[in-house]
Design a protein around this motif. Structure first.
Motif, mmCIF file in Angstrom:
data_model
loop_
_atom_site.group_PDB
_atom_site.id
_atom_site.type_symbol
_atom_site.label_atom_id
_atom_site.label_comp_id
_atom_site.label_asym_id
_atom_site.label_seq_id
_atom_site.Cartn_x
_atom_site.Cartn_y
_atom_site.Cartn_z
ATOM 1 N N ILE A 1 0.874 -1.170 0.000
ATOM 2 C CA ILE A 1 0.000 0.000 0.000
ATOM 3 C C ILE A 1 0.911 1.219 0.000
ATOM 4 O O ILE A 1 1.557 1.542 0.997
ATOM 5 C CB ILE A 1 -0.959 0.004 1.213
ATOM 6 C CG1 ILE A 1 -1.737 -1.323 1.281
ATOM 7 C CG2 ILE A 1 -1.930 1.201 1.127
ATOM 8 C CD1 ILE A 1 -2.619 -1.474 2.528
ATOM 9 N N GLU A 2 1.010 1.870 -1.146
ATOM 10 C CA GLU A 2 2.025 2.922 -1.376
ATOM 11 C C GLU A 2 1.518 3.836 -2.480
ATOM 12 O O GLU A 2 1.095 3.348 -3.535
ATOM 13 C CB GLU A 2 3.336 2.228 -1.763
ATOM 14 C CG GLU A 2 4.401 3.091 -2.393
ATOM 15 C CD GLU A 2 4.981 4.115 -1.438
ATOM 16 O OE1 GLU A 2 4.580 5.303 -1.561
ATOM 17 O OE2 GLU A 2 5.808 3.756 -0.585
ATOM 18 N N ASP A 3 1.542 5.149 -2.237
ATOM 19 C CA ASP A 3 0.993 6.076 -3.223
ATOM 20 C C ASP A 3 2.052 6.648 -4.175
ATOM 21 O O ASP A 3 1.707 7.331 -5.131
ATOM 22 C CB ASP A 3 0.252 7.224 -2.524
ATOM 23 C CG ASP A 3 1.178 8.075 -1.695
ATOM 24 O OD1 ASP A 3 2.097 7.519 -1.060
ATOM 25 O OD2 ASP A 3 0.992 9.305 -1.670
ATOM 26 N N ASN A 4 3.332 6.361 -3.893
ATOM 27 C CA ASN A 4 4.384 6.899 -4.749
ATOM 28 C C ASN A 4 4.791 5.855 -5.788
ATOM 29 O O ASN A 4 5.245 4.764 -5.442
ATOM 30 C CB ASN A 4 5.591 7.292 -3.881
ATOM 31 C CG ASN A 4 6.729 7.871 -4.702
ATOM 32 O OD1 ASN A 4 7.390 7.150 -5.445
ATOM 33 N ND2 ASN A 4 6.944 9.153 -4.576
ATOM 34 N N LEU B 1 3.169 -1.191 4.277
ATOM 35 C CA LEU B 1 2.263 -0.055 4.415
ATOM 36 C C LEU B 1 3.022 1.258 4.523
ATOM 37 O O LEU B 1 3.745 1.493 5.495
ATOM 38 C CB LEU B 1 1.403 -0.287 5.676
ATOM 39 C CG LEU B 1 0.422 0.791 6.079
ATOM 40 C CD1 LEU B 1 -0.640 1.016 5.010
ATOM 41 C CD2 LEU B 1 -0.242 0.425 7.410
ATOM 42 N N ASP B 2 2.851 2.095 3.519
ATOM 43 C CA ASP B 2 3.357 3.466 3.583
ATOM 44 C C ASP B 2 2.540 4.210 4.642
ATOM 45 O O ASP B 2 1.355 3.929 4.837
ATOM 46 C CB ASP B 2 3.171 4.105 2.193
ATOM 47 C CG ASP B 2 3.700 5.517 2.106
ATOM 48 O OD1 ASP B 2 4.617 5.870 2.870
ATOM 49 O OD2 ASP B 2 3.181 6.276 1.256
ATOM 50 N N ILE B 3 3.157 5.143 5.338
ATOM 51 C CA ILE B 3 2.417 5.885 6.371
ATOM 52 C C ILE B 3 1.791 7.156 5.788
ATOM 53 O O ILE B 3 0.665 7.524 6.107
ATOM 54 C CB ILE B 3 3.331 6.221 7.573
ATOM 55 C CG1 ILE B 3 3.750 4.925 8.295
ATOM 56 C CG2 ILE B 3 2.630 7.171 8.547
ATOM 57 C CD1 ILE B 3 2.619 4.105 8.894
ATOM 58 N N GLN B 4 2.531 7.823 4.908
ATOM 59 C CA GLN B 4 1.989 9.046 4.308
ATOM 60 C C GLN B 4 1.199 8.693 3.054
ATOM 61 O O GLN B 4 1.750 8.523 1.965
ATOM 62 C CB GLN B 4 3.125 10.013 3.967
ATOM 63 C CG GLN B 4 3.757 10.607 5.211
ATOM 64 C CD GLN B 4 4.913 11.517 4.866
ATOM 65 O OE1 GLN B 4 5.947 11.044 4.410
ATOM 66 N NE2 GLN B 4 4.753 12.804 5.078
ATOM 67 N N LEU B 5 -0.103 8.577 3.244
ATOM 68 C CA LEU B 5 -1.006 8.204 2.158
ATOM 69 C C LEU B 5 -2.106 9.241 2.040
ATOM 70 O O LEU B 5 -2.449 9.896 3.030
ATOM 71 C CB LEU B 5 -1.644 6.836 2.467
ATOM 72 C CG LEU B 5 -0.749 5.594 2.383
ATOM 73 C CD1 LEU B 5 -1.446 4.412 3.044
ATOM 74 C CD2 LEU B 5 -0.394 5.274 0.947
#
Ligand code: MN
Length: 130
Positions: free
Chosen positions: A8-11, A52-56
């Motif tokens: 789960i990563e937005d970058n 899990l990315d934290i900054q999402l």
């Protein structure tokens, strides 16, 4: 296949790198670019591990981790926070939210698969880092 991993990563660049490293190590990799999508995917995939990315966007990684842990099917799944947002107390916050551990960005391609492998091999009772 060594296991199913949900990222789960937005970058997109981080996602590309993580996928490249893990697929090269024979993991099956699935990706979600926000928490809501990640929570839905986790529930149907039941992955062996979640990165899990934290900054999402929309909801942060802490909220995502708490939500994932509410699903009994995911109670034992290792959830590993992956973030550069390493302020004092962030690791503790991630653990409190239900994460099993923490990998700091930038991702090191030489050690990343070993870090992931360590969490995959942990059993429920010692899921958390010492
Ligand atoms: Mn992010």
């Amino acid at each position: 296949m060594k296991g199913k991993i949900l990222v789960i990563e937005d970058n997109e660049q981080n996602l590309y790198l993580i996928r490249y490293i893990l697929e090269d190590c024979d993991y099956e990799v699935f990706a979600a670019m926000d928490g809501k999508e990640g929570i839905a995917l986790a529930a149907c995939l039941l992955p062996d591990l979640i990165l899990l990315d934290i900054q999402l966007p929309l909801m942060d990684g802490y909220a995502v981790a708490r939500n994932l842990r509410e699903n009994p099917d995911l109670a034992d799944t290792p959830i590993v926070a992956v973030t550069s947002y390493a302020m004092p107390g962030d690791k503790e916050k991630a653990m409190e939210a239900g994460c099993s551990g923490y990998i700091e960005k930038p991702i090191n391609p030489d050690t990343f698969d070993k870090q992931v492998g360590k969490y995959l091999s942990l059993k429920r009772q010692d899921r958390r880092e010492p």
